[in-house]
Every structure is written in structure tokens, then in C-alpha cells.
Design an enzyme around this catalytic site. Sequence first.
Site, short mmCIF file in Angstrom:
data_model
loop_
_atom_site.label_atom_id
_atom_site.label_comp_id
_atom_site.label_asym_id
_atom_site.label_seq_id
_atom_site.Cartn_x
_atom_site.Cartn_y
_atom_site.Cartn_z
N CYS A 2 0.83 -1.20 0.00
CA CYS A 2 0.00 0.00 0.00
C CYS A 2 0.87 1.26 0.00
O CYS A 2 1.97 1.24 0.56
CB CYS A 2 -0.94 0.10 1.18
SG CYS A 2 -2.14 -1.23 1.25
N ARG A 30 6.28 -0.72 -4.21
CA ARG A 30 5.93 -1.34 -2.93
C ARG A 30 5.02 -2.56 -3.11
O ARG A 30 4.84 -3.34 -2.19
CB ARG A 30 5.21 -0.32 -2.04
CG ARG A 30 6.06 0.87 -1.73
CD ARG A 30 5.23 1.98 -1.11
NE ARG A 30 4.81 1.63 0.23
CZ ARG A 30 5.53 1.83 1.32
NH1 ARG A 30 6.71 2.37 1.21
NH2 ARG A 30 5.08 1.50 2.50
N TRP A 75 -2.71 -2.99 -1.66
CA TRP A 75 -2.29 -4.39 -1.70
C TRP A 75 -3.29 -5.13 -0.84
O TRP A 75 -3.33 -4.96 0.38
CB TRP A 75 -0.87 -4.53 -1.16
CG TRP A 75 -0.24 -5.86 -1.37
CD1 TRP A 75 0.45 -6.27 -2.47
CD2 TRP A 75 -0.21 -6.95 -0.44
NE1 TRP A 75 0.90 -7.55 -2.29
CE2 TRP A 75 0.52 -8.01 -1.06
CE3 TRP A 75 -0.70 -7.17 0.84
CZ2 TRP A 75 0.74 -9.24 -0.44
CZ3 TRP A 75 -0.49 -8.40 1.46
CH2 TRP A 75 0.23 -9.41 0.82
N ASN A 101 -3.16 2.67 4.85
CA ASN A 101 -2.14 1.64 4.69
C ASN A 101 -2.00 0.95 6.03
O ASN A 101 -1.76 1.61 7.04
CB ASN A 101 -0.81 2.32 4.27
CG ASN A 101 0.37 1.37 4.31
OD1 ASN A 101 0.21 0.17 4.48
ND2 ASN A 101 1.56 1.93 4.16
N GLY A 102 -2.17 -0.39 6.06
CA GLY A 102 -2.04 -1.11 7.31
C GLY A 102 -3.19 -2.09 7.49
O GLY A 102 -3.96 -2.34 6.56
N GLU A 473 19.60 -17.84 -0.97
CA GLU A 473 19.24 -16.53 -1.50
C GLU A 473 19.03 -16.61 -3.02
O GLU A 473 18.10 -16.01 -3.56
CB GLU A 473 20.32 -15.49 -1.14
CG GLU A 473 20.22 -14.16 -1.86
CD GLU A 473 18.88 -13.44 -1.72
OE1 GLU A 473 18.06 -13.80 -0.86
OE2 GLU A 473 18.65 -12.50 -2.52
N LYS A 477 15.65 -15.55 -5.13
CA LYS A 477 15.66 -14.58 -6.23
C LYS A 477 14.97 -15.16 -7.46
O LYS A 477 14.14 -14.52 -8.08
CB LYS A 477 17.12 -14.22 -6.54
CG LYS A 477 17.44 -12.86 -6.97
CD LYS A 477 17.28 -11.74 -5.99
CE LYS A 477 16.50 -11.97 -4.77
NZ LYS A 477 16.38 -11.06 -3.76
N GLU A 480 11.08 -15.75 -6.90
CA GLU A 480 10.18 -14.60 -6.73
C GLU A 480 9.93 -13.83 -8.02
O GLU A 480 8.88 -13.23 -8.18
CB GLU A 480 10.64 -13.66 -5.61
CG GLU A 480 11.85 -12.82 -5.90
CD GLU A 480 12.23 -11.91 -4.74
OE1 GLU A 480 11.36 -11.36 -4.06
OE2 GLU A 480 13.45 -11.76 -4.50
N HIS A 496 19.29 -37.23 0.96
CA HIS A 496 18.44 -37.63 2.09
C HIS A 496 16.97 -37.41 1.77
O HIS A 496 16.14 -37.38 2.66
CB HIS A 496 18.85 -36.86 3.35
CG HIS A 496 20.25 -37.18 3.78
ND1 HIS A 496 20.59 -38.39 4.34
CD2 HIS A 496 21.40 -36.48 3.68
CE1 HIS A 496 21.89 -38.42 4.60
NE2 HIS A 496 22.40 -37.26 4.19
N LYS A 591 7.36 -4.61 -2.00
CA LYS A 591 8.74 -4.29 -1.67
C LYS A 591 8.92 -4.13 -0.16
O LYS A 591 9.90 -4.55 0.41
CB LYS A 591 9.14 -2.99 -2.40
CG LYS A 591 10.56 -2.53 -2.12
CD LYS A 591 11.57 -3.47 -2.73
CE LYS A 591 13.00 -3.02 -2.52
NZ LYS A 591 13.92 -4.15 -2.82
C1 AGP Z 1 13.70 -9.85 -1.49
O1 AGP Z 1 13.98 -10.04 -2.82
C2 AGP Z 1 12.32 -9.84 -1.09
N1 AGP Z 1 11.51 -9.08 -1.91
C3 AGP Z 1 12.00 -9.87 0.38
O2 AGP Z 1 12.34 -11.16 0.80
C4 AGP Z 1 12.66 -8.86 1.36
O3 AGP Z 1 14.02 -9.10 1.44
C5 AGP Z 1 11.99 -8.99 2.74
O4 AGP Z 1 10.63 -8.67 2.62
C6 AGP Z 1 12.64 -8.16 3.80
O5 AGP Z 1 12.59 -6.80 3.49
P1 AGP Z 1 13.51 -5.74 4.22
O6 AGP Z 1 14.92 -6.08 3.89
O7 AGP Z 1 13.09 -4.42 3.66
O8 AGP Z 1 13.23 -5.89 5.68
#
Ligand code: AGP
Length: 596
Positions: A2, A30, A75, A101-102, A473, A477, A480, A496, A591
Amino acid sequence: MCGIVGYIGFKDGLDVKEILLTGLEKLEYRGYDSAGICIYNDGVKIFKDEGRVAHLRQLVDMDVPSNLGIGHTRWATHGIPSQRNSHPHQCHTGRFTVVHNGVIENEIELREQYLEDYDFISDTDTEIIAALIEKFVAQGESASLAIRHVMGLLEGSYALGIMDAATPDKFYAAKNKSPLLVGVGKNFNMIGSDAMSIIKYTDEFIELHDEEFIVLSANEVAIYSILGTRVDRLSYKETLDASDTEKGVYPYYMLKEIDEQPFAIRRIVAEYFTENTYNINPEIVESLANTDRIYIVAAGTSMNAGFVGKQLFESIANIPTEVHIASEFVYNTPLISKRPLFIFLSQSGETADSRAVLVKIKKLGYKSLTITNVKGSTLSREADYTLLLYAGVEIAVASTKAYTSQIAVMAILAANEANWDAKVLKKELALIANVIESITDNKLLFKELADKYLIKRNCFYIGRHIDYYVAIEASLKLKEISYIQTEGFAAGELKHGTIALIENGTPVIAVISQENINLNTRSNIKEVKSRGAETIVISLKSLSAATDQIVIDDVFPVLAPLVTIVPTQLLAYYAALGRGLDIDKPRNLAKSVTVE
Ligand code: AGP
């Protein structure tokens, strides 16, 4: 998650609709599914719908002049994305219009207690806010008092923009847990969820604290506590450059941000070293020296950087370190040592899950350090100490340069604690910046590999030791932004159970950066290959085999994640590009995750 923009005033030649729409475009990163604005012109006019801001632009009647308006990107949390559930929402009389927002956690109780006979138009929790303000005003309260009354009833998080059709010479805002800033202008004032949504118009900002109520007119910003006491707070100059928020020649922010990693590392070197020594706040150095255990708390990519941080703090500085999923910490709270130091890693500094932990550990009296990219963010303001990443704005939902910057800052902290020669680390980080550049200069390789191999429904990343953390990680990437179901595994764990999923053509990508695991990981590569997997190997030069497709110049092994992650970012980018996806705004993601 949001986004909110609000504006009142008369900035030369500027139209409020354009200001709101441009601000909402800046907040698109966002994550959102619907957008809307309302403006005042002899009454309140609302334009809103499910879909992108570009779609909203087509709905807005640009011919209606105005000097007051609020806008929102939604959102969905309560109710599906639809025109009906999009913000702004109004009360029945149409006098109060609200963007939010919230999440209001006690919305059901509030409906039952105060609004039993109210006929709601939407499924949102936001509509109850408009309805409650209307109710209290009907009972004789002023608009300001009614809003503060409602704030007192709400449990959960909110950043609010509120217009009162009876007083179009001002509008209201309120904040609790969700981010909101005031932008101060000459003959105008604004609110926005972040600095980027406002910076085009002014660089003078006022930060807001939780449970504050704000009245904005063209020439005044008045901040009050929830009880109505006036709060004096100085404004500050925001240094963000409006051009930082542009894509420039890049097709996507993600590619730009991957390419910016060498600059980000060089900037960190400039900020955290003097000529020959470290340049770190002595209080932070002392806190680290005095702690018997570090607790890293984070989410997503930041948590994955935290795993690398654990290796750095333990292997370089000899400090026991635990990494915790922020959203689990509250329930699975670990036993805390005698002298803990909590480190909150967060690109945005706004992640609600991490903030909930910060609130909890503050109550327990523990010390906290936030490592973040956003100055003045909630986690930064509320922790005892902050270290900034200086990575420049990160807009793509998929975090890239924040990850490498977080690791670089933690490496500097650990090395300082261990009395490493600053000149040596400085030189190594400079070398790493160059190595990253040599990887990003070779984009065609990653495009070809992605086009050839990353075309299946499933994929695996494997690694051992610190490479395992990179594998986790790397898989986040890829999944997502390309929606390929990807898992990162400790290579030794495959047999395993998970090896059962390997079939003809399954891509398996291995990371090899440590001498002591080279042979074992290579055995695992053979095992999956003999079961039909298509393998890609990312290795450091001194450990490479002739068949490895991605070979990277050597760096200090303990700092290898800073370079081995980069090919995986590019593979993810090109896999998503090949599928024609919206790389910067992947489906369902936000975001800044500002709800728990
Ligand atoms: C990363 O590619 C993601 N979009 C997500 O996992 C992000 O790292 C996570 O939401 C944490 O966000 P922050 O680093 O702003 O706390």
C-alpha cells in the site's frame, strides 16, 4: 505494501491530480493491485479501480482543477482486488474520505460494538474508519476529535489520509506502525509513504511518530499526539536525488540495481573506513565487544544475508551468532544469553515482522542495532544504533544490492572486532567491486544460460558451507521473479530425500567457493547429473573445473558470497525476462512488507 500520497496547496502551475498520480507511480515498487485518488472540486470526486496506476490515469478526469487530494495504491488484505474495495473509501454521507495503509486487527469487534446496523459497501477494514469518524461527528465531536477518538479505538497498523468535505482548506493524516512522512513546501504541504513519492516537489521533510495526528493546510503542518497535545518537531533536508529514482537507460530497475553493486561496495568503503582505519561509531564497536551472542533478526533476502553475517561474526570475530526469522521470533523466542546484541537487517527498515521483534526486545531492555538502507526508517529510529547501507534507493521488489551491501557492512563490523588490518579489508573490498563489475559486464553468458536451462517448472540451487547460504538466496531470487519453483539446498542433504525430485532436464545450479567442500559438492553434481539433471556450476577460479560455466576471479573465501551471488541474480533476471514477466513488480509481492 500500500502507498499513500496527499497534497494541499498551490505549487506553481502544478495540478494536484498529476502530483498524486506521479507520487503513486513512485510508490508502485511497494507492490499493489488497485489504485485510486480523490480530489476536491466543489465536492469530493473519486477515481479508483483494480489494476495499475497507468489504468487509473485513463479514468481520471484531468480537466477538473483542484488543490487538494489524496491517493492510494492498495495491496489487498481484506477483500479481493476490485473497484469496490479500492481506496479511497467514504462514509455514507460522503463527508469523510479515507485512504489507509495497514491492517486493523480489531475490525470485527469495532463493527459489532459501534457499527452493527451500518451498511458497508466494501469488504475492507478501512471503511469502518470512515464510518466511525462520521458516527462520532454526528454525536457532536469535531472532525479532529473524532479522528483521534477513532485512532484510540484502532488496534493494528495504520497510515491514514483523511479529507473532510466540510473543510477543504485542510486535510488530516495519522500514523501508527505504518510508514508516513510529511513533505513541507512553499504554499503547499504533502504526505507520502516514503520520500520518493514527494522528493520531486520538496526536499524538506518532517518525520512522524506512532499515534500522531496531523493537520495539513497549504501553509501549515500541525502535529498532535493522540491526546491532542501539540508536538513541535523540526524538519530535515532529505538528500535523495530525484534522478536516483529513475530507471535511466535500463529496461528494469532490477538490472540497474544489480549493476550498481560495485558502486555500493565502493560507497561503503568510503563511509566505513578512513585512510588506514575503520570508521564505525565507537558505541557500536563497544556493544559488539561486550556482547556474548548476536541475534540477527530479519526476513527474506535480509535474513539470507544474515546467514552469511553469522559466518562472518563467528569465523572472523569469534562471536556466537544466531539468525532468526522475524515472523517466528515472537512465538519461537530463543533462550537469550546474558549480554545479547540484536541486529535487525532490513533494506527498507519498515518490515513489520522485524519491527514486532524490536518492540518486544526493547521492552526486555536489550540493545539493538539496525542495518538498513533507509535513513529515518522505523527500524532505524527505534533501535539504539543504526548503520546505513548507502546503497542508493532500491526499487525492484527483488532485493539485490541491499543483500551485498548488508554483507559488506557486517564483514567490516566483524573484521574491526577481530582487529583485521583495515587496509587489507579495504583493498579486498575494492577488488570485490571490480570482480562484480567483470561479472555484470558479461551479461550475454547469463542470458544464454537462462534461456537454455531455466525453462523448466522446477530448479535447485545447491552448495555447502557458506555456499549453502548463497544457494538459499539465489533460489529466493529465481522463484520470486520467474515463478520457477526453486529450492536452495545444502548439497549433502540432497540424497536424504530431495534427489527423488530430480528427473531428466531438471536444472541444478551448484555454487563452489570454498576449498574444503569442492570435491564433495562436485560429487553431488555427479549424482544429480547421472539422474538426468542439467547442471550449471558457479565457481571461484582457483577451484574451477574446465566444464564450469561460470568462473569468477578469486576473492577472500569468507567474502565469496559478495561475488557468487551476482551470477544468480543475473540468471534470475534473464529467466524472468525470457518468460516475459514484470520483473520489477512480481505478482503478489510487495517491496516493503508493512503488515505482519
Ligand atoms: C527480497 O527479494 C524480497 N523481496 C524480500 O524477501 C525482502 O528481502 C523482505 O521482505 C525483507 O525486506 P527488508 O529487507 O526491507 O526488511
